[in-house]
Design a protein around this motif. Structure first.
Motif, PDB file in Angstrom:
ATOM      1  N   ILE A  11      42.676  36.659  41.827  1.00 14.78           N
ATOM      2  CA  ILE A  11      42.420  37.120  43.187  1.00 14.78           C
ATOM      3  C   ILE A  11      42.117  35.270  44.299  1.00 14.78           C
ATOM      4  O   ILE A  11      42.631  35.392  45.111  1.00 14.78           O
ATOM      5  CB  ILE A  11      41.742  38.090  43.878  1.00 14.78           C
ATOM      6  N   ASN A  12      40.877  35.282  43.492  1.00  8.57           N
ATOM      7  CA  ASN A  12      40.269  33.461  44.717  1.00  8.57           C
ATOM      8  C   ASN A  12      40.256  32.528  44.542  1.00  8.57           C
ATOM      9  O   ASN A  12      40.394  31.614  44.885  1.00  8.57           O
ATOM     10  CB  ASN A  12      38.590  33.826  44.486  1.00  8.57           C
ATOM     11  N   ASN A  13      41.752  32.287  42.947  1.00  7.94           N
ATOM     12  CA  ASN A  13      42.370  31.026  42.789  1.00  7.94           C
ATOM     13  C   ASN A  13      41.263  30.016  42.436  1.00  7.94           C
ATOM     14  O   ASN A  13      40.775  29.336  42.612  1.00  7.94           O
ATOM     15  CB  ASN A  13      42.878  30.051  43.829  1.00  7.94           C
TER      16      ASN A  13
ATOM     17  N   PHE B 255      46.925  39.985  35.045  1.00  2.00           N
ATOM     18  CA  PHE B 255      46.425  39.769  36.564  1.00  2.00           C
ATOM     19  C   PHE B 255      46.909  39.264  37.876  1.00  2.00           C
ATOM     20  O   PHE B 255      47.113  38.377  37.967  1.00  2.00           O
ATOM     21  CB  PHE B 255      44.903  39.241  36.482  1.00  2.00           C
ATOM     22  N   PRO B 256      47.180  39.936  39.440  1.00  2.00           N
ATOM     23  CA  PRO B 256      48.452  39.549  39.530  1.00  2.00           C
ATOM     24  C   PRO B 256      47.298  38.296  41.194  1.00  2.00           C
ATOM     25  O   PRO B 256      46.362  39.033  41.436  1.00  2.00           O
ATOM     26  CB  PRO B 256      49.200  39.937  40.370  1.00  2.00           C
TER      27      PRO B 256
ATOM     28  N   CYS C   7      40.445  43.393  46.020  1.00  2.00           N
ATOM     29  CA  CYS C   7      39.241  43.742  45.621  1.00  2.00           C
ATOM     30  C   CYS C   7      39.274  45.400  45.485  1.00  2.00           C
ATOM     31  O   CYS C   7      37.291  45.563  45.250  1.00  2.00           O
ATOM     32  CB  CYS C   7      38.406  42.455  45.949  1.00  2.00           C
ATOM     33  N   HIS C   8      39.656  46.087  45.883  1.00  2.00           N
ATOM     34  CA  HIS C   8      39.406  47.326  45.890  1.00  2.00           C
ATOM     35  C   HIS C   8      39.535  48.494  44.271  1.00  2.00           C
ATOM     36  O   HIS C   8      41.109  48.023  43.896  1.00  2.00           O
ATOM     37  CB  HIS C   8      40.487  48.497  46.938  1.00  2.00           C
TER      38      HIS C   8
ATOM     39  N   GLY D  68      41.788  46.379  42.586  1.00  2.00           N
ATOM     40  CA  GLY D  68      43.162  45.811  42.577  1.00  2.00           C
ATOM     41  C   GLY D  68      44.637  46.474  41.842  1.00  2.00           C
ATOM     42  O   GLY D  68      44.630  48.060  41.807  1.00  2.00           O
ATOM     43  N   ASP D  69      45.162  46.143  41.802  1.00  2.00           N
ATOM     44  CA  ASP D  69      46.236  45.771  40.832  1.00  2.00           C
ATOM     45  C   ASP D  69      45.806  45.703  39.607  1.00  2.00           C
ATOM     46  O   ASP D  69      46.871  45.554  38.635  1.00  2.00           O
ATOM     47  CB  ASP D  69      47.540  45.527  41.218  1.00  2.00           C
TER      48      ASP D  69
END
Length: 314
Positions: A26-28, A237-238, A243-244, A271-272
């Protein structure tokens, strides 16, 4: 010699590894791996041994996670770094490559270690990264299981276990070699790190390790044929995830025919990204399906509470 032990081994939980990979996507964040050159001593210790972290190992800027003592985080200005320890394997995650290089050089001055570069293979887990996310699987480990058990050329199965299958500790003929069954289930349990679709079936068969029978072995072979259909299946993990936290839970009332105990099952998404799941027999007998459902919800709430504290550390 005085021995002091904790309830759990000081190693990172695999849920934290999946959570770290999901956050890195998510945060690269850059992911780096180190391996410490250690030697295991087998001598007898006759006196008391006192151990403490070496000077400079933990600074005021470093924060040790209270959710898991194997996780360390550090924030300074706009840079962030997380350090995860599993025995002699270390994973570094940071938004600044220079911070990773400085920490690696610092650790190398205190003890010998190998710089393995970008994270690709960790504890038997195969990590592959692309512009759309991070994939996690155990393809090599799955193929090794199929090869060792002679199921590499077996006919694939569409699902690991019948939905209405019920196994008992008293049905069927006892196996002449229970060690092979125990060894197989142990390897399948490790495969569930990246295969949540196997969790229920493997959990069910792991209850008969003491005295396995022919139906249990046949069901284990069914799982192997299911693995044969897609040995490289795993988690993804896309990068577009959020971050929910969200969770789903369910229960199987009186799922065990021997003990009349219910089963709890849940899965948690960041998230997903699927980061945590469980299939476990409840500790007490539920007198109604509603009671079994409440116990299942209590279990997933405990997991969510722990994950919330973990995400606060990140």
């Amino acid at each position: 010699m005085r021995v002091w032990t904790e309830t759990f081994s000081p190693v990172a939980k695999l849920t934290i590894v999946r959570c770290l990979l999901a956050l890195a996507a998510i945060n690269n964040w850059d992911l780096h791996q180190l391996d410490v050159n250690n030697a295991f001593l087998h001598g007898d210790l006759d006196g008391e041994v006192f151990m403490k972290p070496p000077p400079g190992f933990i600074s005021k800027e470093d924060t040790r996670s209270k959710s898991d003592y194997s996780l360390f985080t550090k924030s300074k200005c706009s840079s962030f770094m997380a350090l995860l320890v599993y025995v002699d394997d270390i994973v570094l995650a940071s938004n600044d490559k220079q911070v990773i290089k400085e920490l690696t050089a610092f650790l190398h001055t205190h003890f010998k270690l190998k710089d393995l570069g970008s994270l690709k293979f960790f504890l038997g887990l195969e990590i592959a990264r692309s512009s759309i996310g991070i994939s996690l699987c155990q393809q090599k480990f799955a193929l090794d299981i199929l090869t060792d058990t002679g199921h590499l050329a077996a006919k694939p199965s569409a699902f690991p276990m019948e939905s209405n299958a019920k196994f008992s500790a008293l049905d069927g003929v006892l196996l002449e070699d229970p060690q092979s069954y125990r060894r197989l289930i142990g390897r399948l349990l490790y495969l569930t790190i990246t295969r949540p679709d196997l969790t229920y079936a493997v959990h069910t068969l792991s209850q008969f390790m003491q005295a396995p029978r022919k139906p249990h072995l046949d069901a284990a072979h069914r799982i192997l044929r299911y693995i044969k259909a897609a040995p490289g299946q795993g988690l993804f993990f896309p990068t577009s995830s959020s971050c929910h936290l969200k969770a789903f839970c369910d229960s199987d009332w009186v799922g065990c025919p021997d003990t009349r105990k219910s089963l709890t099952g849940f899965c948690v998404f960041l998230g997903d990204s699927l980061i945590s799941w469980k299939s476990k027999k409840q500790t007490t007998v539920s007198r109604s399906s509603a009671e079994a459902e409440y116990r299942s919800m209590a279990a997933v709430c405990c997991e969510l509470t722990w994950l919330l504290h973990l995400l606060q550390d990140f």
